[in-house]
Scaffold this active site. Structure first.
Site, mmCIF file in Angstrom:
data_model
loop_
_atom_site.group_PDB
_atom_site.id
_atom_site.type_symbol
_atom_site.label_atom_id
_atom_site.label_comp_id
_atom_site.label_asym_id
_atom_site.label_seq_id
_atom_site.Cartn_x
_atom_site.Cartn_y
_atom_site.Cartn_z
ATOM 1 N N GLU A 241 0.801 -1.221 0.000
ATOM 2 C CA GLU A 241 0.000 0.000 0.000
ATOM 3 C C GLU A 241 0.835 1.273 0.000
ATOM 4 O OE1 GLU A 241 -2.845 0.258 3.265
ATOM 5 O OE2 GLU A 241 -4.360 0.548 1.739
ATOM 6 N N HIS B 95 -13.313 5.785 0.807
ATOM 7 C CA HIS B 95 -13.074 5.273 2.158
ATOM 8 C C HIS B 95 -12.647 6.342 3.157
ATOM 9 C CE1 HIS B 95 -13.594 1.432 0.302
ATOM 10 N NE2 HIS B 95 -13.291 0.757 1.398
#
Lengths: 368, 368
Positions: A235, A246
């Site tokens: 990530e 999100h």
């Protein structure tokens, strides 16, 4: 059965997608594990439906099976459950050649994954997601997690499974609201990818249309996620795109204290972040409505609940995507054209304020 | 300052070894971390000696520093301390661009490492080991861990640091018994490597000889460990060699309930496993005495304490090195010639019995 192969720096594994896959689970597990002990971790909702067939299939394939059941719900993503499950593995003399099979939705996958990642510094893990959300989202990518009082998923590890088995038949026992929330994540993926994947959503004009389309929608979502995870296991780059919707979504989910499911909060987040970036002149004005139309079709919420912007910003301060005092947002130029935008944490209150200053954007309390 | 570079699949980092390195810590940390928050995790023994200079050095380099102190001793490798430390990081709004600096012995390194590995699925970690055991052993290799009631290090993860800083000057405040236990691990490494490294031990005829030789002994041990870890990050092959002396050692350490330090238990393990393999006709008879002579020189114990073989075998059942119902032992053909030997778990009681059947091998209760 459709197979999607995932190759990361630490592991290579297959994601098997097929109606009736659960009945072949013993043979599938045998392709990656030698005979030994298996802890089937499940929850009180899933246990009555699928524990017995899974245990039977694993025993027939020669495994010694223990079923460990946790209470259904997000509150099981806790230190207490991690300790309890690991204690049970240890008392059953589990070794590094034994494994954990997560049978359930995202909560079970995240919790059982963290247990497998940390017991003896990592033992075998197989994900068998049974909710639509877990099938398209949390079972792929190697993220495991539990929650803290300060926020969701704040403790965990990146830990790849040995195998993922997705049987869309398990969706038949899923409540409509949970089908819809899983579909929220599918809309997110389709909006990021665009093209043929976005077109797949056209016929979904009602929540009942999800089930027959599920195998194709799951395969498209998983293939997209797998490609992103292969490029960016930890990530640091491209994988941030999966956080579309999100940033606001996670904060709302936490602040709604159970009134919003994850996919519902993300649905609101997808639409509101698109509005926000349009207000800042960075995204086309109609994009938010295009996305909202797909979500509303299955009954997903898209409006901000009555939660103050200060509360939302306070929660964003705990976001894992903050790097060097900037929070990276994901928005779309157009369907299929995602972009990243880091915003300094100190500027967040002013940055999000437009969403709260337009009275038409503020809905009353909602049970959506 | 000596630098040993470690390159693993997941990270590359440097191990810096040098007298006075602690005074340069700010500049060293700046080579791997941008300014941000640093949690210095230490314990009640180390804090009075080194917390203040470390905090001063880090602040001078532009870091915001929090000092988190845990009680000295193995009992801090617990779920309770992990939860407490992670709670403190979260309340201080630590993000993935902040980091944990472990300042202390093996307990602090293992605990702080596990916290860094799991908070937000992994944040920055720097190891500054201050005991000889931690300098030669636990700071290199990326192992982090806490204990369970059923055994030591049964929960943890493989997580590489961004930097390791070893200052042999910190050994000046170490009690003689802890210098000796660290030396036990050095003897293990030297026995595995042989040659010049084994020759380095010749002048160590007394515990007071360790301190002046420490920089060279640490460098040789760390270089050996680094080479093994690079070849086998996740302990699937060659890295098992590092468990020489640990199969019996770990069990004795647990069963002695605090009366034996880790390096002392390993010292007994090194000698007893060599005797055991000699009894089975797999190792030369004199090897155990050759190793025992090096250990006894600094006052380390080499005889079995009065613990029943059944108890030892019961603990071995929880050993992380059990794969497919066999426990892999490490023994030496000769100094510098290690070998692996898997023994079926079911045969362990008979396999270890010779050690207990010879009355001369059974020492009385010992406070060694």
């Amino acid at each position: 059965m459709k197979t999607i192969n995932v190759t990361t720096k630490t592991k290579s594994y297959a994601i098997k997608i097929g109606t009736g896959a659960l009945s072949q689970l013993g043979d599938l597990v045998k392709t990656v594990w030698q005979p030994g002990q298996v802890a089937v971790v499940t929850d009180t909702n899933v246990h009555p439906h699928y524990a017995q067939p899974v245990v039977t299939a694993l025993k027939a394939a020669g495994f010694q099976v223990h079923v460990l059941t946790v209470p259904a719900g997000e509150q099981s993503k806790s230190w207490a459950q991690v300790e309890r499950l690991i204690d049970q593995l240890s008392r059953a003399h589990f070794t590094r050649s034994d494994g954990v099979l997560a049978l359930g939705g995202g909560v079970v996958g995240d919790l059982a994954g963290f247990v497998a990642a940390t017991y003896m510094r990592g033992i075998g893990l197989i994900q068998v997601p049974t909710s639509l959300l877990a099938q398209v989202d949390s079972s792929v990518g190697g993220k495991t997690a539990i929650d803290l009082p300060t926020g969701k998923n704040l403790v965990g590890s990146f830990y790849q499974p040995d195998l993922v088995v997705i049987d869309p038949d398990t969706l038949k026992t899923l409540p409509a609201r949970m089908l819809a929330e899983g579909y929220g994540e599918i809309v997110k993926c389709a909006a990021l990818v665009g093209g043929d994947f976005w077109s797949l959503l056209q016929p979904i004009t009602d929540v009942t249309a999800i089930l027959p389309a599920a195998p194709a929608l799951i395969a498209a979502s998983v293939a997209f996620k797998a490609q992103i995870v292969m490029a960016d296991e930890h990530e640091q780059g491209q994988r941030q795109l999966l956080n579309f919707g999100h940033t606001i979504g996670h904060a709302l989910e936490l602040l709604a204290r159970g009134r919003l499911m994850h996919g519902e909060a993300v649905a609101i987040g997808l639409v509101q972040v698109s509005r926000l970036f349009a207000m800042h002149g960075l995204a086309p004005a109609e994009l938010a409505e295009t996305i909202a139309a797909r979500l509303s079709a299955v009954g997903l919420p898209t409006k901000l609940p009555a939660i103050a912007s200060a509360e939302v910003v306070a929660v964003m301060h705990h976001d894992k995507k903050i790097h060097h005092d900037a929070l990276t947002w994901v928005y779309l130029d157009a369907i299929g054209k995602p972009k990243l935008a880091p915003v300094p944490v100190a500027e967040l209150p002013a940055w999000v304020a437009p969403l709260w200053q337009l009275p038409t954007e503020v809905a009353g309390p909602t049970d959506n």
